[in-house]
Design a protein around this motif. Structure first.
Motif, PDB file in Angstrom:
ATOM      1  N   GLY A 183       1.039  -0.991   0.709  1.00  0.00           N
ATOM      2  CA  GLY A 183       0.027  -0.071   0.141  1.00  0.00           C
ATOM      3  C   GLY A 183       1.310   1.160  -0.165  1.00  0.00           C
ATOM      4  O   GLY A 183       1.664   0.964   0.553  1.00  0.00           O
ATOM      5  N   SER A 184       0.744   2.169  -0.735  1.00  0.00           N
ATOM      6  CA  SER A 184       1.345   3.157  -0.233  1.00  0.00           C
ATOM      7  C   SER A 184       1.343   3.879   0.330  1.00  0.00           C
ATOM      8  O   SER A 184       2.462   5.320   0.691  1.00  0.00           O
ATOM      9  N   ALA A 185       0.776   3.726   1.506  1.00  0.00           N
ATOM     10  CA  ALA A 185       0.641   4.591   3.388  1.00  0.00           C
ATOM     11  C   ALA A 185       1.871   3.926   3.317  1.00  0.00           C
ATOM     12  O   ALA A 185       2.861   5.087   4.411  1.00  0.00           O
ATOM     13  N   LEU A 206      -2.625   2.084  -5.783  1.00  0.00           N
ATOM     14  CA  LEU A 206      -1.946   2.233  -4.929  1.00  0.00           C
ATOM     15  C   LEU A 206      -2.515   1.808  -3.275  1.00  0.00           C
ATOM     16  O   LEU A 206      -1.470   1.907  -2.576  1.00  0.00           O
ATOM     17  N   ALA A 207      -3.141   1.804  -3.239  1.00  0.00           N
ATOM     18  CA  ALA A 207      -3.451   1.870  -1.925  1.00  0.00           C
ATOM     19  C   ALA A 207      -4.469   0.767  -1.861  1.00  0.00           C
ATOM     20  O   ALA A 207      -5.408  -0.011  -2.833  1.00  0.00           O
ATOM     21  N   ALA A 208      -3.845  -0.267  -0.793  1.00  0.00           N
ATOM     22  CA  ALA A 208      -4.099  -1.461  -0.318  1.00  0.00           C
ATOM     23  C   ALA A 208      -5.873  -1.640  -0.027  1.00  0.00           C
ATOM     24  O   ALA A 208      -5.987  -1.164   0.366  1.00  0.00           O
ATOM     25  N   SER A 209      -6.370  -2.493  -0.711  1.00  0.00           N
ATOM     26  CA  SER A 209      -8.026  -2.500  -1.138  1.00  0.00           C
ATOM     27  C   SER A 209      -8.211  -4.179  -1.423  1.00  0.00           C
ATOM     28  O   SER A 209      -7.433  -5.047  -1.414  1.00  0.00           O
ATOM     29  N   GLY A 210      -9.185  -4.137  -1.262  1.00  0.00           N
ATOM     30  CA  GLY A 210     -10.092  -5.727  -2.194  1.00  0.00           C
ATOM     31  C   GLY A 210      -9.795  -5.916  -3.014  1.00  0.00           C
ATOM     32  O   GLY A 210      -9.534  -6.880  -3.435  1.00  0.00           O
ATOM     33  N   PHE A 211      -8.807  -4.668  -4.263  1.00  0.00           N
ATOM     34  CA  PHE A 211      -8.374  -5.881  -5.390  1.00  0.00           C
ATOM     35  C   PHE A 211      -7.627  -5.946  -5.354  1.00  0.00           C
ATOM     36  O   PHE A 211      -7.333  -7.390  -5.637  1.00  0.00           O
ATOM     37  N   HIS A 212      -6.744  -5.865  -4.457  1.00  0.00           N
ATOM     38  CA  HIS A 212      -5.293  -6.701  -3.896  1.00  0.00           C
ATOM     39  C   HIS A 212      -5.661  -7.777  -3.316  1.00  0.00           C
ATOM     40  O   HIS A 212      -4.257  -9.271  -3.652  1.00  0.00           O
ATOM     41  N   LEU A 213      -6.902  -7.925  -2.507  1.00  0.00           N
ATOM     42  CA  LEU A 213      -7.194  -8.911  -1.585  1.00  0.00           C
ATOM     43  C   LEU A 213      -7.600 -10.266  -2.917  1.00  0.00           C
ATOM     44  O   LEU A 213      -7.110 -10.941  -2.597  1.00  0.00           O
ATOM     45  N   SER A 214      -8.476  -9.673  -3.683  1.00  0.00           N
ATOM     46  CA  SER A 214      -8.879 -10.147  -4.451  1.00  0.00           C
ATOM     47  C   SER A 214      -7.947 -11.051  -5.351  1.00  0.00           C
ATOM     48  O   SER A 214      -7.958 -12.700  -5.987  1.00  0.00           O
ATOM     49  N   VAL A 215      -6.719 -10.324  -5.860  1.00  0.00           N
ATOM     50  CA  VAL A 215      -5.850 -10.771  -6.736  1.00  0.00           C
ATOM     51  C   VAL A 215      -5.325 -12.061  -6.166  1.00  0.00           C
ATOM     52  O   VAL A 215      -4.408 -13.524  -6.279  1.00  0.00           O
ATOM     53  N   LEU A 216      -4.537 -11.920  -4.538  1.00  0.00           N
ATOM     54  CA  LEU A 216      -4.410 -12.788  -3.694  1.00  0.00           C
ATOM     55  C   LEU A 216      -4.915 -13.688  -2.966  1.00  0.00           C
ATOM     56  O   LEU A 216      -4.321 -15.349  -3.538  1.00  0.00           O
ATOM     57  N   LEU A 217      -6.374 -13.811  -3.374  1.00  0.00           N
ATOM     58  CA  LEU A 217      -6.690 -14.695  -3.303  1.00  0.00           C
ATOM     59  C   LEU A 217      -7.654 -15.817  -4.168  1.00  0.00           C
ATOM     60  O   LEU A 217      -7.415 -16.849  -3.862  1.00  0.00           O
ATOM     61  N   GLY A 218      -7.145 -14.881  -5.252  1.00  0.00           N
ATOM     62  CA  GLY A 218      -7.299 -15.589  -5.909  1.00  0.00           C
ATOM     63  C   GLY A 218      -6.415 -17.124  -6.971  1.00  0.00           C
ATOM     64  O   GLY A 218      -6.344 -17.622  -7.478  1.00  0.00           O
ATOM     65  N   ALA A 219      -5.064 -16.175  -6.397  1.00  0.00           N
ATOM     66  CA  ALA A 219      -3.655 -17.231  -6.826  1.00  0.00           C
ATOM     67  C   ALA A 219      -3.719 -18.283  -5.850  1.00  0.00           C
ATOM     68  O   ALA A 219      -3.492 -18.949  -5.789  1.00  0.00           O
ATOM     69  N   VAL A 220      -4.496 -18.327  -4.375  1.00  0.00           N
ATOM     70  CA  VAL A 220      -4.232 -18.705  -3.231  1.00  0.00           C
ATOM     71  C   VAL A 220      -5.348 -19.996  -2.960  1.00  0.00           C
ATOM     72  O   VAL A 220      -4.921 -20.991  -3.042  1.00  0.00           O
ATOM     73  N   LEU A 221      -6.430 -19.239  -3.767  1.00  0.00           N
ATOM     74  CA  LEU A 221      -7.687 -20.726  -3.150  1.00  0.00           C
ATOM     75  C   LEU A 221      -6.841 -21.812  -4.429  1.00  0.00           C
ATOM     76  O   LEU A 221      -7.384 -22.954  -3.682  1.00  0.00           O
ATOM     77  N   PRO A 222      -7.386 -21.573  -5.742  1.00  0.00           N
ATOM     78  CA  PRO A 222      -7.378 -22.208  -6.491  1.00  0.00           C
ATOM     79  C   PRO A 222      -5.911 -24.166  -5.959  1.00  0.00           C
ATOM     80  O   PRO A 222      -6.321 -24.971  -6.213  1.00  0.00           O
ATOM     81  N   ALA A 247      -0.068  -5.226   5.189  1.00  0.00           N
ATOM     82  CA  ALA A 247      -1.039  -3.321   4.464  1.00  0.00           C
ATOM     83  C   ALA A 247      -1.157  -3.252   5.757  1.00  0.00           C
ATOM     84  O   ALA A 247      -1.043  -1.233   6.260  1.00  0.00           O
ATOM     85  N   GLY A 248      -1.092  -3.340   6.709  1.00  0.00           N
ATOM     86  CA  GLY A 248      -1.569  -2.572   8.251  1.00  0.00           C
ATOM     87  C   GLY A 248      -3.208  -2.562   8.635  1.00  0.00           C
ATOM     88  O   GLY A 248      -3.572  -2.932   7.458  1.00  0.00           O
ATOM     89  N   PRO A 249      -3.703  -2.535   9.186  1.00  0.00           N
ATOM     90  CA  PRO A 249      -4.805  -2.920   9.994  1.00  0.00           C
ATOM     91  C   PRO A 249      -5.884  -1.223   9.533  1.00  0.00           C
ATOM     92  O   PRO A 249      -6.418  -0.722  10.184  1.00  0.00           O
ATOM     93  N   GLN A 250      -5.588  -1.157   7.933  1.00  0.00           N
ATOM     94  CA  GLN A 250      -6.120   0.079   7.124  1.00  0.00           C
ATOM     95  C   GLN A 250      -7.283   0.103   7.456  1.00  0.00           C
ATOM     96  O   GLN A 250      -8.264  -0.775   7.308  1.00  0.00           O
ATOM     97  N   PRO A 251      -8.756   0.953   7.066  1.00  0.00           N
ATOM     98  CA  PRO A 251     -10.199   0.660   7.443  1.00  0.00           C
ATOM     99  C   PRO A 251     -10.826   0.087   5.779  1.00  0.00           C
ATOM    100  O   PRO A 251     -11.225  -0.805   5.993  1.00  0.00           O
ATOM    101  N   SER A 252      -9.929   0.544   4.427  1.00  0.00           N
ATOM    102  CA  SER A 252     -10.616  -0.733   3.835  1.00  0.00           C
ATOM    103  C   SER A 252     -10.248  -1.476   3.400  1.00  0.00           C
ATOM    104  O   SER A 252     -10.575  -2.248   2.453  1.00  0.00           O
ATOM    105  N   VAL A 253      -8.281  -2.104   3.702  1.00  0.00           N
ATOM    106  CA  VAL A 253      -8.167  -2.796   3.828  1.00  0.00           C
ATOM    107  C   VAL A 253      -8.836  -4.369   4.772  1.00  0.00           C
ATOM    108  O   VAL A 253      -9.452  -6.003   4.591  1.00  0.00           O
ATOM    109  N   LEU A 254      -9.094  -3.728   6.366  1.00  0.00           N
ATOM    110  CA  LEU A 254      -9.817  -4.960   7.104  1.00  0.00           C
ATOM    111  C   LEU A 254     -11.458  -4.923   6.497  1.00  0.00           C
ATOM    112  O   LEU A 254     -12.025  -6.151   6.496  1.00  0.00           O
TER     113      LEU A 254
END
Length: 663
Positions: A183-185, A206-222, A247-254
Motif C-alpha cells: 500500500g502507498s501509505a 496504489l492503496a491496499a484494498s479489496g482488489f489486491h486481496l482478490s488477486v491474492l485469494l485468486g492465486a491462493v484458493l485454487p 498492509a496494516g489495519p487500515q479501514p479499507s483493508v479491514l
C-alpha cells in the motif's frame, strides 16, 4: 383483512434490520462529528494549565513509542512521526527522517504546541489531520534519544521488502511494486508519481484494498481446492492475515478482509451469499468497532465503490452490450462496466472531498486493467522471493519491473492529457445529496432499485445539482483567508478568478492552489504578490496563474499609472510609497490596505466611496471614523476579534476567513 403470519415475519425482520442499521449509522455520525476529548494524561493539558503561556509553545521532554517510520513532509527534508505516549499521542516534527524507526522507544525534547486548525473549510489543517489520528499536540523536536530498540519483525519485514524492490527497480518502478504489496501509505513513492495516478483515476491501484486481496485469494484458493474444508479455510485465512499484517489495519483493508471472510464462511456453510448484504454487514461491524471511520475518506470510497460493483456493474454490462456497436469486442462491455460503475457512484464523494474529477478514469482503467492484475500478482511473488530466497530477486525482478515501467508510462500519459483533473470545485452538501440521489435513481437496477417516480425524478435532480453548482461557480465573490502573518484575497468573477497575496513563500502558494481547486478554478487570470521579497518558489506561482507580478528587488510590483487585470478583475496601486491597492471586482471597487503605511497613504489621497475595505492592520481610533465613512459596504479586518473593530466591522480572527458574494 389481517396479514398472514408468513408475510408479516419478513416485514418485521426488515423493519428490525432497518432500525439497527439506522442506529449504527447515527452513532457513527455522532462520534464522527463530536470532537474527541483528550485523555487525562495527554500533554495537551500541559498547554492549558495555568501559567503555561496562553497557548505559546512549551518546552517539554516526552517519552513514548514510535507508531511509524518518520515520513517526509516537504521538499525541505523535514519529517513527521506519531509518538504513542503513556496517555495520548503527539506528532514529532523532525529535521530529518534518519535515525528513528517504528517501534523504537524514544525520548524527545522540544517545543510542544497545539496544531493549528485550517483557516478555511477548503484548506487542509494539521489539527484536523491529527484529530483523525488521535493526537492533540505537535512537538518540534530539538533533541531525540533512542531509549530502546525492541524487536519489530513486521515493521522490519515491510521496510526490507520496500528497500529491496526500490534498490532493484528504482524509485518509480520499485516504489510501484512495493505499493502493490504494502500500500502507498507505507512506501515512499515519488510525489509526482502519486499525482499522476490521482490524475489518471488510478489511485485505488496504489492503496491496499479489496482488489489486491482478490488477486491474492485468486492465486491462493485454487491451490487448496482439493484440500478438506478446514485446511482450505485455514489457507485462505492465512492469506488474509498476511495481507493485513503487510498492509496494516487500515479501514479499507479491514473492510476487504472482513467481507472476504464472511463470503467464504457463507459459501463453505452451503448458503447462498448476497454480496451487498455481506458488504453492509462488514461495514456495520467495523463501524460498531470504530465509529469514527465513518468520516474516513478511504473507508467511504472503499464501501461505495464496492457497493457499485455488486449492485450495478452487471446491469451496466448488459446495457452496454445492447448499445455498443456490433463491431466492438465482447469483452469491452464487461471491462467498461466495472470502472464506469465505480466512477459514477464515487463521483459525489470525489467532488465533496476534493472538488476534482479524473476525467479519463474509465479509459485509463480499461488500458491499465490488463497490466494491473498480473503486475500485482508478480509484485506479491517478488515479495515472497525477497523474503525467502533473496539471491533470486535479481533474476526475476527485470521482467516485472519492465511491466511496472509500462504501467507508469500509461498512467503518466493519461495524466498529461488536457483536463485530466477536471476541477469542478467542491459543491455544497445539499447539492452533493441531490447529485447522489440522481445517480442512484439512474444506476440502481431492477425491483431492488428506486420506485418508478424516483427514476423519473433522477434526471431532474441531476440537472438541479448541476445548475445550482454552476450558479455558485459563476457568482462574483471575494474571499479573505488569514493565518498568522499571511493573507490571501481571492476575487472571483463569472467563473474566473485572480489572487492578491501578502506573502510570496511556497506555503502561501500551496494554500492558494488548494483554495483555487476547491472553488473550481483551474487557472487564475493573474496573481499579485505584495511581498517585498522575491518568490522562493516562482515555478509554483507560475503554474497556477496566467500572469504573476511580484517584487524582484524590494520595490513594489505595481507603480502609479500601471494596472494588472483581466475583464472584471483589475488591481491598481494608490500611491508610489505604499502597498495600498484598488481592486475592481465586476461592478464593485474594493480598497485593500495591507499595513499602516498603506492606511496613511490612502488618507492622503482624494476621498472616494468604496464598496468595501480590507484592512491588514487595526487602525487607530481617529482612523476608524475615516474608514467607516469611506465604505458603502463591508469592512474587513485581518486578525483580531469582534471586539477589535467598531460595530459593523468583520474580523477574521487569528486564523479564519471572511467571504462576501454577489449573484
Amino acid at each position: 383483512m389481517p396479514v398472514p403470519p408468513s408475510r408479516s415475519r419478513p416485514r418485521r425482520r426488515r423493519i428490525v434490520w432497518a432500525v439497527l442499521v439506522a442506529l449504527v449509522l447515527l452513532r457513527a455520525l455522532w462520534v464522527s462529528l463530536t470532537p474527541p476529548l483528550a485523555a487525562p494524561g495527554d500533554p495537551v493539558w500541559q498547554l492549558d494549565a495555568p501559567g503555561a503561556g496562553g497557548g505559546a509553545p512549551l518546552i517539554v521532554t516526552l517519552r513514548g513509542t514510535l507508531l511509524s517510520d518518520p515520513q517526509p513532509t516537504g521538499p525541505d527534508g523535514t519529517c513527521r512521526a506519531l509518538l504513542q505516549l503513556p496517555q495520548g499521542r503527539t506528532e514529532l516534527r523532525l529535521a530529518s527522517c534518519g535515525g528513528l524507526q517504528q517501534g523504537w522507544r524514544v525520548e524527545a525534547h522540544g517545543r510542544l504546541r497545539q496544531p493549528q486548525p485550517a483557516p478555511h473549510p477548503l484548506l487542509a489543517g494539521p489539527a484536523e489531520r491529527l484529530r483523525r489520528q488521535g493526537a492533540a499536540t505537535q512537538l518540534q523536536v530539538e533533541q531525540a534519544t533512542v531509549l530502546a530498540r525492541p524487536p519489530t519483525p513486521l515493521a522490519d519485514l515491510r521496510r526490507q521488502l520496500a528497500q529491496r524492490l526500490l534498490a532493484g527497480a528504482g524509485a518509480e518502478r520499485g516504489g510501484l511494486l512495493a505499493a502493490l504489496v504494502l500500500g502507498s501509505a507505507r512506501v515512499p513513492l515519488p510525489l509526482e508519481l502519486k499525482e499522476a495516478f490521482r490524475a489518471a483515476g488510478l489511485s485505488h491501484a496504489l492503496a491496499a484494498s479489496g482488489f489486491h486481496l482478490s488477486v491474492l485469494l485468486g492465486a491462493v484458493l485454487p491451490l487448496g481446492r482439493r484440500l478438506p474444508r478446514w485446511p482450505r479455510l485455514g489457507l485462505a485465512g492465512a492469506a488474509m492475515l498476511l495481507f493485513v499484517l503487510l498492509a496494516g489495519p487500515q479501514p479499507s483493508v479491514l473492510r476487504a478482509v472482513l467481507m472476504g471472510g464472511l463470503a467464504l464462511a457463507v459459501l463453505e456453510s452451503g448458503g447462498r451469499g448476497r454480496p451487498f448484504g455481506i458488504l453492509m454487514a462488514s461495514a456495520l461491524i467495523l463501524l460498531l468497532w470504530r465509529p469514527e471511520w465513518l468520516a474516513d475518506v478511504g473507508f467511504q470510497l472503499s464501501v461505495v465503490a464496492t457497493a457499485a460493483l455488486v449492485v450495478c456493474a452487471s446491469p451496466l454490462e448488459q446495457g452496454l452490450r445492447r448499445r455498443l456497436p456490433p463491431w466492438c469486442p465482447g469483452w469491452l462491455a464487461a471491462a467498461s462496466a466495472v470502472p464506469l460503475a465505480a466512477s459514477l457512484w464515487t463521483l459525489p464523494l470525489q467532488l465533496f472531498h476534493f472538488g476534482v474529477v479524473p476525467l479519463y478514469a474509465v479509459p485509463a482503467n480499461l488500458v491499465a486493467a490488463p497490466l494491473l492484475t498480473p503486475l500485482t500478482l508478480g509484485a506479491m511473488a517478488l515479495a515472497l522471493v525477497a523474503v525467502l530466497v533473496p539471491p533470486l530477486l535479481g533474476l526475476l525482478l527485470p521482467p516485472v519491473a519492465w511491466c511496472s515501467g509500462l504501467l507508469v508510462l500509461v498512467v503518466k500519459g493519461f495524466a498529461a492529457l488536457p483536463m485530466a483533473q477536471w476541477q469542478l470545485g467542491r459543491p455544497e452538501p445539499l447539492l452533493v445529496l441531490l447529485l447522489a440521489a440522481g445517480l442512484l435513481g439512474l444506476s440502481v437496477p431492477g425491483p431492488a432499485g428506486l420506485p418508478r417516480l424516483g427514476r423519473r425524478l433522477a434526471p431532474a435532480l441531476l440537472l438541479l445539482a448541476a445548475l445550482g453548482h454552476l450558479a455558485l461557480l459563476r457568482a462574483d465573490q471575494l474571499v479573505l483567508v488569514h493565518q498568522g502573518h499571511r493573507d490571501l484575497l481571492l476575487a472571483r468573477h463569472q467563473g474566473r478568478a485572480a489572487l492578491v497575496s501578502l506573502q510570496a513563500d511556497g506555503f502561501s502558494c500551496r494554500q492558494a492552489r488548494q483554495l483555487a481547486t476547491g472553488f473550481g478554478i483551474p487557472r487564475l487570470d493573474w496573481a499579485l504578490l505584495l511581498d517585498p521579497v522575491a518568490p522562493a518558489e516562482p515555478a509554483c506561482w507560475q503554474a497556477q496563474a496566467g500572469l504573476v507580478l511580484a517584487s524582484a528587488d524590494g520595490s513594489l510590483p505595481l507603480q502609479p499609472g500601471q494596472w494588472l487585470g483581466s475583464p472584471g478583475l483589475v488591481a491598481e496601486p494608490l500611491s508610489a510609497d505604499s502597498r495600498a491597492i484598488s481592486l475592481v471586482l465586476g461592478q464593485r471597487r474594493w480598497l485593500l490596505l495591507p499595513d499602516r503605511q498603506a492606511l496613511r497613504a490612502w488618507q492622503a489621497t482624494e476621498a472616494k466611496a468604496w464598496d468595501g475595505i480590507w484592512l491588514g492592520v487595526l487602525p487607530r481610533r481617529p482612523e476608524r471614523h475615516a474608514v467607516t465613512a469611506a465604505s458603502r459596504g463591508a469592512i474587513w479586518l485581518s486578525g483580531g476579534g469582534p471586539a477589535d473593530g467598531p460595530p459593523g466591522w468583520s474580523a477574521s480572527g487569528p486564523r479564519g476567513w471572511l467571504q462576501q458574494g454577489w449573484g
